[in-house]
Design a protein around this motif. Structure first.
Motif, PDB file in Angstrom:
ATOM      1  N   GLU A 113       0.820  -1.220   0.000  1.00 36.60           N
ATOM      2  CA  GLU A 113       0.000   0.000   0.000  1.00 36.60           C
ATOM      3  C   GLU A 113       0.854   1.271   0.000  1.00 36.60           C
ATOM      4  O   GLU A 113       0.315   2.371  -0.024  1.00 36.60           O
ATOM      5  N   ASN A 114       2.143   1.088   0.108  1.00 32.27           N
ATOM      6  CA  ASN A 114       3.077   2.219   0.199  1.00 32.27           C
ATOM      7  C   ASN A 114       2.719   3.167   1.366  1.00 32.27           C
ATOM      8  O   ASN A 114       2.582   4.371   1.201  1.00 32.27           O
ATOM      9  N   ILE A 115       2.560   2.549   2.518  1.00 35.01           N
ATOM     10  CA  ILE A 115       2.176   3.288   3.728  1.00 35.01           C
ATOM     11  C   ILE A 115       3.262   3.118   4.790  1.00 35.01           C
ATOM     12  O   ILE A 115       3.810   2.024   4.951  1.00 35.01           O
ATOM     13  N   LYS A 116       3.538   4.214   5.500  1.00 35.14           N
ATOM     14  CA  LYS A 116       4.511   4.139   6.597  1.00 35.14           C
ATOM     15  C   LYS A 116       3.751   4.111   7.937  1.00 35.14           C
ATOM     16  O   LYS A 116       2.740   4.799   8.101  1.00 35.14           O
ATOM     17  N   ALA A 117       4.274   3.331   8.871  1.00 40.00           N
ATOM     18  CA  ALA A 117       3.604   3.187  10.173  1.00 40.00           C
ATOM     19  C   ALA A 117       4.643   3.197  11.296  1.00 40.00           C
ATOM     20  O   ALA A 117       5.826   3.447  11.067  1.00 40.00           O
ATOM     21  N   THR A 118       4.164   2.921  12.502  1.00 39.26           N
ATOM     22  CA  THR A 118       5.025   2.996  13.694  1.00 39.26           C
ATOM     23  C   THR A 118       4.920   1.703  14.492  1.00 39.26           C
ATOM     24  O   THR A 118       3.802   1.229  14.757  1.00 39.26           O
ATOM     25  N   PHE A 119       6.062   1.164  14.882  1.00 41.07           N
ATOM     26  CA  PHE A 119       6.090  -0.082  15.656  1.00 41.07           C
ATOM     27  C   PHE A 119       6.735   0.175  17.011  1.00 41.07           C
ATOM     28  O   PHE A 119       7.919   0.536  17.087  1.00 41.07           O
ATOM     29  N   PHE A 120       5.940  -0.007  18.066  1.00 40.03           N
ATOM     30  CA  PHE A 120       6.477   0.113  19.428  1.00 40.03           C
ATOM     31  C   PHE A 120       6.814  -1.307  19.888  1.00 40.03           C
ATOM     32  O   PHE A 120       5.909  -2.092  20.218  1.00 40.03           O
ATOM     33  N   ILE A 121       8.083  -1.613  19.881  1.00 41.27           N
ATOM     34  CA  ILE A 121       8.454  -3.017  20.107  1.00 41.27           C
ATOM     35  C   ILE A 121       8.772  -3.325  21.577  1.00 41.27           C
ATOM     36  O   ILE A 121       9.187  -2.460  22.347  1.00 41.27           O
ATOM     37  N   ILE A 122       8.554  -4.576  21.902  1.00 43.75           N
ATOM     38  CA  ILE A 122       8.950  -5.098  23.222  1.00 43.75           C
ATOM     39  C   ILE A 122      10.343  -5.705  23.036  1.00 43.75           C
ATOM     40  O   ILE A 122      10.539  -6.553  22.159  1.00 43.75           O
ATOM     41  N   GLY A 123      11.292  -5.265  23.851  1.00 43.72           N
ATOM     42  CA  GLY A 123      12.669  -5.735  23.701  1.00 43.72           C
ATOM     43  C   GLY A 123      12.788  -7.251  23.772  1.00 43.72           C
ATOM     44  O   GLY A 123      13.501  -7.875  22.985  1.00 43.72           O
ATOM     45  N   ARG A 124      12.049  -7.852  24.693  1.00 40.75           N
ATOM     46  CA  ARG A 124      12.105  -9.307  24.897  1.00 40.75           C
ATOM     47  C   ARG A 124      11.711 -10.063  23.620  1.00 40.75           C
ATOM     48  O   ARG A 124      12.210 -11.142  23.349  1.00 40.75           O
ATOM     49  N   GLU A 125      10.806  -9.489  22.866  1.00 41.57           N
ATOM     50  CA  GLU A 125      10.405 -10.095  21.585  1.00 41.57           C
ATOM     51  C   GLU A 125      11.430  -9.768  20.501  1.00 41.57           C
ATOM     52  O   GLU A 125      11.741 -10.599  19.660  1.00 41.57           O
ATOM     53  N   GLY A 126      11.951  -8.553  20.559  1.00 45.41           N
ATOM     54  CA  GLY A 126      12.903  -8.108  19.545  1.00 45.41           C
ATOM     55  C   GLY A 126      14.175  -8.939  19.511  1.00 45.41           C
ATOM     56  O   GLY A 126      14.738  -9.195  18.447  1.00 45.41           O
ATOM     57  N   VAL A 127      14.614  -9.387  20.677  1.00 51.10           N
ATOM     58  CA  VAL A 127      15.830 -10.206  20.755  1.00 51.10           C
ATOM     59  C   VAL A 127      15.702 -11.437  19.861  1.00 51.10           C
ATOM     60  O   VAL A 127      16.675 -11.892  19.262  1.00 51.10           O
ATOM     61  N   ARG A 128      14.483 -11.954  19.766  1.00 46.47           N
ATOM     62  CA  ARG A 128      14.256 -13.164  18.955  1.00 46.47           C
ATOM     63  C   ARG A 128      13.977 -12.841  17.491  1.00 46.47           C
ATOM     64  O   ARG A 128      13.923 -13.729  16.658  1.00 46.47           O
ATOM     65  N   GLU A 129      13.716 -11.583  17.214  1.00 45.80           N
ATOM     66  CA  GLU A 129      13.292 -11.206  15.856  1.00 45.80           C
ATOM     67  C   GLU A 129      14.106 -10.005  15.352  1.00 45.80           C
ATOM     68  O   GLU A 129      13.539  -9.008  14.909  1.00 45.80           O
ATOM     69  N   LYS A 130      15.404 -10.161  15.406  1.00 45.49           N
ATOM     70  CA  LYS A 130      16.253  -9.023  15.028  1.00 45.49           C
ATOM     71  C   LYS A 130      16.089  -8.640  13.554  1.00 45.49           C
ATOM     72  O   LYS A 130      16.154  -7.464  13.197  1.00 45.49           O
ATOM     73  N   ASP A 131      15.863  -9.653  12.703  1.00 45.32           N
ATOM     74  CA  ASP A 131      15.686  -9.355  11.277  1.00 45.32           C
ATOM     75  C   ASP A 131      14.456  -8.491  11.035  1.00 45.32           C
ATOM     76  O   ASP A 131      14.452  -7.622  10.162  1.00 45.32           O
ATOM     77  N   LEU A 132      13.425  -8.744  11.820  1.00 43.08           N
ATOM     78  CA  LEU A 132      12.207  -7.938  11.660  1.00 43.08           C
ATOM     79  C   LEU A 132      12.433  -6.510  12.150  1.00 43.08           C
ATOM     80  O   LEU A 132      11.907  -5.564  11.578  1.00 43.08           O
ATOM     81  N   MET A 133      13.225  -6.378  13.198  1.00 40.00           N
ATOM     82  CA  MET A 133      13.567  -5.028  13.671  1.00 40.00           C
ATOM     83  C   MET A 133      14.281  -4.259  12.564  1.00 40.00           C
ATOM     84  O   MET A 133      13.980  -3.103  12.277  1.00 40.00           O
ATOM     85  N   LYS A 134      15.208  -4.955  11.901  1.00 39.81           N
ATOM     86  CA  LYS A 134      15.939  -4.310  10.799  1.00 39.81           C
ATOM     87  C   LYS A 134      14.991  -3.961   9.665  1.00 39.81           C
ATOM     88  O   LYS A 134      15.091  -2.891   9.073  1.00 39.81           O
ATOM     89  N   ARG A 135      14.091  -4.892   9.378  1.00 37.26           N
ATOM     90  CA  ARG A 135      13.155  -4.667   8.264  1.00 37.26           C
ATOM     91  C   ARG A 135      12.274  -3.444   8.520  1.00 37.26           C
ATOM     92  O   ARG A 135      12.026  -2.652   7.610  1.00 37.26           O
ATOM     93  N   ILE A 136      11.807  -3.308   9.757  1.00 43.54           N
ATOM     94  CA  ILE A 136      10.967  -2.150  10.116  1.00 43.54           C
ATOM     95  C   ILE A 136      11.690  -0.859   9.725  1.00 43.54           C
ATOM     96  O   ILE A 136      11.118   0.022   9.076  1.00 43.54           O
ATOM     97  N   VAL A 137      12.951  -0.781  10.102  1.00 39.81           N
ATOM     98  CA  VAL A 137      13.728   0.442   9.849  1.00 39.81           C
ATOM     99  C   VAL A 137      14.047   0.590   8.364  1.00 39.81           C
ATOM    100  O   VAL A 137      13.868   1.658   7.771  1.00 39.81           O
ATOM    101  N   GLU A 138      14.489  -0.512   7.752  1.00 38.85           N
ATOM    102  CA  GLU A 138      14.880  -0.451   6.333  1.00 38.85           C
ATOM    103  C   GLU A 138      13.715  -0.064   5.430  1.00 38.85           C
ATOM    104  O   GLU A 138      13.916   0.575   4.396  1.00 38.85           O
ATOM    105  N   GLU A 139      12.510  -0.449   5.822  1.00 34.99           N
ATOM    106  CA  GLU A 139      11.354  -0.144   4.964  1.00 34.99           C
ATOM    107  C   GLU A 139      10.720   1.198   5.304  1.00 34.99           C
ATOM    108  O   GLU A 139       9.624   1.517   4.841  1.00 34.99           O
TER     109      GLU A 139
END
Ligand SMILES: [Zn+2]
Length: 294
Positions: A113-139
């Motif tokens: 949709e070419n839309i930008k949004a905001t993700f408030f992440i929980i660190g405990r989850e982020g540790v397991r999903e580092k690639d997704l953290m990167k993707r959030i920023v890269e996109e």
């Protein structure tokens, strides 16, 4: 006759000269004494200054006023925006509690949709999903902090507890994405029954450090048990009615398939209503719950 005689005038002149000399002598002595005193005073003052300089009065510790937690985490500061903006007809989609497999699905939809949004992440989850953290920023989306543990009873125990938890996610985001986060969302919102005792102090400390928090003024209701695709859509529409500027609360935790399912229709709804989509940056005027009446 003596008075008026030449002798009288001679004597008079002699007496006057003696008086003049006496007067001059007395006044010279007086001036010398006064001057001496004055000099003494000046040198005394000067020596006091010198003394004060060589023995500075030690600063007294402000017992009871020193706030130790302000000295903790000296690297954890952000720069507050100088000016905030309020853009009408704008919706800010926000996703809490991720990242998870749902985050990947949401990122796909947003990309499409070419839309930008905001993700408030929980660190405990982020540790397991580092690639997704990167993707959030890269996109091109914003990554914000939603604490590390998300455990209300511990994070809201004191300002120290909050900072202690917060910095773990702050460090994690910086390490993984290279971004120093500037915005955050309180679990349960800024004012809830767990934070009631310390929220003012926590908010004051986080603001002092330059972080901006965002509550919400519209909710998808996806946090309730048994939420469905249609309940999420309906709650979004109902809570958005009549609003010109919307910060919408949603979740991208693992169990929120209903949110993912409802998202395309939610986007369609806002588009039809003439809204533009933006991500939150710290120059976006915050939506914050009222202190009053809590
Ligand atoms: Zn949450």
């Amino acid at each position: 006759m003596y008075f008026g005689s030449v002798r009288f005038f001679r004597h008079l002149i002699v007496v006057l000269v003696i008086l003049l000399i006496f007067g001059l002598t007395v006044s010279t002595i007086c001036l010398t004494v006064i001057n001496g005193n004055y000099k003494d005073q000046i040198s005394e003052m000067q020596s006091e200054v010198v003394l004060a300089q060589s023995n500075p009065v030690e600063e007294k510790p402000q017992n009871g006023l020193t706030i130790e937690y302000q000295e903790g985490y000296p690297d954890m500061y952000a720069k507050l925006a100088e000016k905030t903006k309020t853009v009408p007809k704008t919706v800010y989609l926000t996703f809490d509690d991720g990242p998870s497999a749902r985050t990947a699905e949401i990122l796909d939809i947003l990309k499409q949709e070419n839309i930008k949004a905001t993700f408030f992440i929980i660190g405990r989850e982020g540790v397991r999903e580092k690639d997704l953290m990167k993707r959030i920023v890269e996109e091109g989306h914003t990554i914000g902090i939603h604490t590390y543990s998300h455990v209300y009873s511990s994070i809201y125990q004191s300002v120290e507890s909050f900072l202690d938890d917060f910095h773990q996610t702050y460090d994690l985001i910086y390490e993984v994405t290279g971004v120093k986060p500037e915005i955050f969302r309180f679990p349960g919102g800024s004012i809830n029954k767990y934070s009631a005792q310390y929220y003012e102090e926590i908010i004051a400390e986080m603001t002092r450090r330059g972080f901006t928090y965002y509550d919400w003024n519209s909710s998808s209701g996806d946090a309730i048990a048994h939420a469905t695709q249609s309940s999420v859509y309906n709650s979004t529409v109902q809570s958005s009615a009549g609003k010109d500027r919307i910060i919408l609360l949603m979740h991208d935790s693992i169990g929120k398939s209903c949110t993912v399912a409802a998202l395309p229709k939610i986007i369609e709804y806002y588009k039809a209503e003439g809204f533009q989509f933006e991500r939150i940056t710290n120059d976006v005027a915050p939506v914050a719950f009222n202190y009053i009446n809590y």
